[in-house]
Write an enzyme that holds these catalytic residues in place. Sequence first.
Site, PDB file in Angstrom:
ATOM      1  CB  CYS A 405      -0.956  -0.005   1.178  1.00 30.68           C
ATOM      2  SG  CYS A 405      -0.130  -0.259   2.760  1.00 30.68           S
ATOM      3  CG  HIS A 449      -4.170   1.032   4.161  1.00 34.93           C
ATOM      4  ND1 HIS A 449      -3.677   0.180   3.207  1.00 34.93           N
ATOM      5  CD2 HIS A 449      -5.107   1.799   3.533  1.00 34.93           C
ATOM      6  CE1 HIS A 449      -4.271   0.418   2.057  1.00 34.93           C
ATOM      7  NE2 HIS A 449      -5.155   1.401   2.221  1.00 34.93           N
ATOM      8  CG  ASP A 465      -6.647   3.015  -0.292  1.00 30.15           C
ATOM      9  OD1 ASP A 465      -5.480   2.895  -0.737  1.00 30.15           O
ATOM     10  OD2 ASP A 465      -7.115   2.290   0.602  1.00 30.15           O
TER      11      ASP A 465
END
Lengths: 657, 325
Positions: A405, A449, A465
């Site tokens: 991520c 994250h 995201d």
Amino acid sequence: MNRSVKPVPTNIMLASFASGVLLHIDRAPPWCLGVALAALIWHWLYSRGRLRPAATALRVIVTLALLAGIAATFRTFNGLSAGTAFLLVMGAAKLLETRTQRDVAVVATVSLVLVLAACLDRQSLLRLPLYLASGWTALATIAAIGGARTSTSAVRAFGAAGGALLLALPLAALCFVLVPRMQGALWSMPASERGQTGLADEMSPGSISELSVSEDIAFRARFEGAAPPVAQRYWRGPVLHDFDGYTWRRQAGTGATQQQPVPTSAPLRYHVLLEPTGRVYLFGIDSIASIQGRRNFRTFDGQILAALPVTETLAYDGVSYLQTRFDGALSTTGRRLDTQLPSGRNLRSIALARELRARATSDRQYSMMVLDYFRAAGFEYTLTPPLLDQDSVDDLIFNTRRGFCGHFASAYATLMRAAGVPARVVTGYLGGAWNPIGGYYAVRQSQAHAWTEIWIDGEGWVRVDPTAVVAPERVQQGGSELLARSGSALNSLFGDAGWLRDLRDSWDAANNWWQERIVKFNRSAQLDLLRRLGLEHIDYLGMALLLAGGAVLWGLMLWAVSMRGPRGTTPDALGRTWNRFLALLASRGIGIAAHEGPRAIAARAVARLPAAAADIGSFASRYEQLRFGTAEQSESAIRAMRAQLRRIARATTANRR
Amino acid sequence: MAQGKLTTGFRNRIRDWALRRQGADALPLTLAARRIYILPTRAGWTFAMLIVVMFIAGMNYDNGLALLFTFWLTGFALVAMVQTQRNLAGTQLLSAGAAPAFAGDHVAIAIVVSTRGAAADLRLSCEDAAPSESVPASGSADDMPQLHIEVRRRGHWHAPPLRLTSTAPFGLFRTWTWLTLDISTLVYPRLAGNLAIPESPGVDGGAANMVNNQDELAWLRDFRDGDSPRQVAWKAYARGAPLLVREYRGYAMASRDFDFSALRDPDVEARLSQLARWCVDAAARGEHWTLRLPDSPPLTGAGPEHLEQCLQKLALHGMRGSAAA
């Protein structure tokens, strides 16, 4: 008094101090542990007569040297670490001169304080058995020297201490609930300086994936009302602005004016129990409106920072809004801050960004195009991404195409900034696994994250995201399920066994209960519990009365328990006569052991008191016959025995010399 | 216990008050709570300090675990208090006795107690007497705290107020009760004097006769009250046989004469001491003797009972109530 002639219960005392030392074995300075160990060994050898007692001068010198050592190591005697080290060396010094019962009591007391220091230091449920064992041993040491008896067996000492501890437990629970807690500390303590796992101030490629193999709990959360779906549970943490082409860092200064979001949805309330991080970040659902439970402030980029680092488990309440809007424009400084890129780095990415931006009609459309690019580029989401070179974004997009991520957030923010769209990287956690036993969401380090926020004129900061397009399942399911496929050691060993998850949930729930209800039982938790017990408006007087009433009940219980037990039966006439005989023997210096029968007692008494031998022997025989034999117990028989007793008394007086 | 004069005086006054309050004790006696006192020991005060310090630390760190630990120790101390008090409360004193002793020696007092459940850990002491040895009986079925008190003068002796104490099981509290038990005994004259034992007039030394007696064992018969212990077959008894007595053929007597008026020492006590010494020596040899004291008929006989009578007479010589046996 002849207390000092009693033997010192060496083994149990050494066990007590050793267990106290053990509690601090990974935290205390090694030299202190060495000193304690040496003292234990020294005393053990000394107690077996292998060593001579230490001279007073030597003891004084050793003690002063140890104190100097503490002063040199810590530069203070204040604070938990220094205090613990002080206790360790002073207990060790005391072992050099443990000869009397009082010395033993001092060592036991030191052991108890070592347990307390351990309680103040670490409170995990896993360590609780250690604390119990250590405290129990210390109290058993006190029991071993408690009475007038010449020696008390270890079993008896542990039994006495354990029994008393069990009886004391109800009162302890009562006091725990009802003794009023204070808000805040009496005086400030030096903060502990320990590194904790968790999100850091900066993010490099791979730093979050390192974190993601950890199954440690980051925090636990309980929602008031329904929890938002997993894809909405973005727990916002450190916001990163400075990018050097490889690493993202926090902005040191404030730089930009505050952009306050305006809520457009109902407030979301939740309770968080944050594990110690050693840092100031407080996590909340994006976007956080306020946090209560610890003094904190809000930065310009919407982070909530505690005034002091979180060094112990921290409980706080948060209010968030899932939907917000921003009124007004981004300040010039803010825009400059979030659009700057390091010169001469990631040039291919910047060229790509310019090309895409040229094709887009608006920033909004451009941001969608980049997401589409990410989706189409065939990126692979992996826990074990390859190492990237200094131009990390170029390397990712055009070369390795495999990342976590953090990689995608970094790349996306870079592409945005290259096109003049203000962008920042936000780190935090996504998701959280529902623990059905504890009734809360456990957010683990593996769910760390990173995502981005971009500024769109007219809309304000918008969360994007990029991981959601590369690996939608990550966002849909949360981290741990993904991890199972990636293969952590535990999961590859047991597979995705249901019982294993149940076990983990149970243990975690127990831990949570322990942390929330015992360790973090502060003033607000106390009031909360009393409220749920229906004592909403109780004041100090009421609590005191309740406490006193409970203590009286406990006292009655204690009284009843101590009344119980085999009561010595009132002896009959024969028994009384026999007791007089025993008293007589006792006054002649003949003690009776519990296991001795009348015949053995008589034989011993005859050997010591030959002058009365005949009467003693016949008295014992008569007693035996009357008590255990077939002979009838009659008054005349008792009278005859009493006459014998008198003769024994007379006969044995003259011969005492 | 090192205590200042002031505290000792204060303690004595408290004790006297308590003794007045509870009156004289008669056995058997069950110790009631109202006469049992309890205070923390030095270790107990230290423990209390420890709890206070722990409480402050726990409050300051706002640490639930430390507070729980503190409260637990508080409960522990209270349990210790109750348990210590229960060592005495409800305990029955069944009998008490003291053996006669010679002046200059120690009177041994023993109390037979019956306690609740496990044997209590009791200690008997006396504040009036000089530092005295007190021996807790350990592991006995009925605990028998004992106390040895030095006695200096012959005559009737009554036990001073006694203190029955316990610190078990943790030594954090000391509980005690004062006892005014009617324990009395006789104190015999000091064993002293080095004059040679007077020969018996007209009879050969007894020792030779005794030797003869030992030689001629006739038979064994069942024990009867009053038999001499020297004749009991103890080895057989220890093996489990009934009490048997050896019968000997022939028994010659030697008799000596111990006369108070025949002694020249002007000090009455010294004369009594000398007579006591002779009596004891004669009894030890198994001899026959006559004790002559002024104002009382001569006592003639042998054996322990005779010795006992003689020593009683000597102990009470010239005292009121000497006529009493």
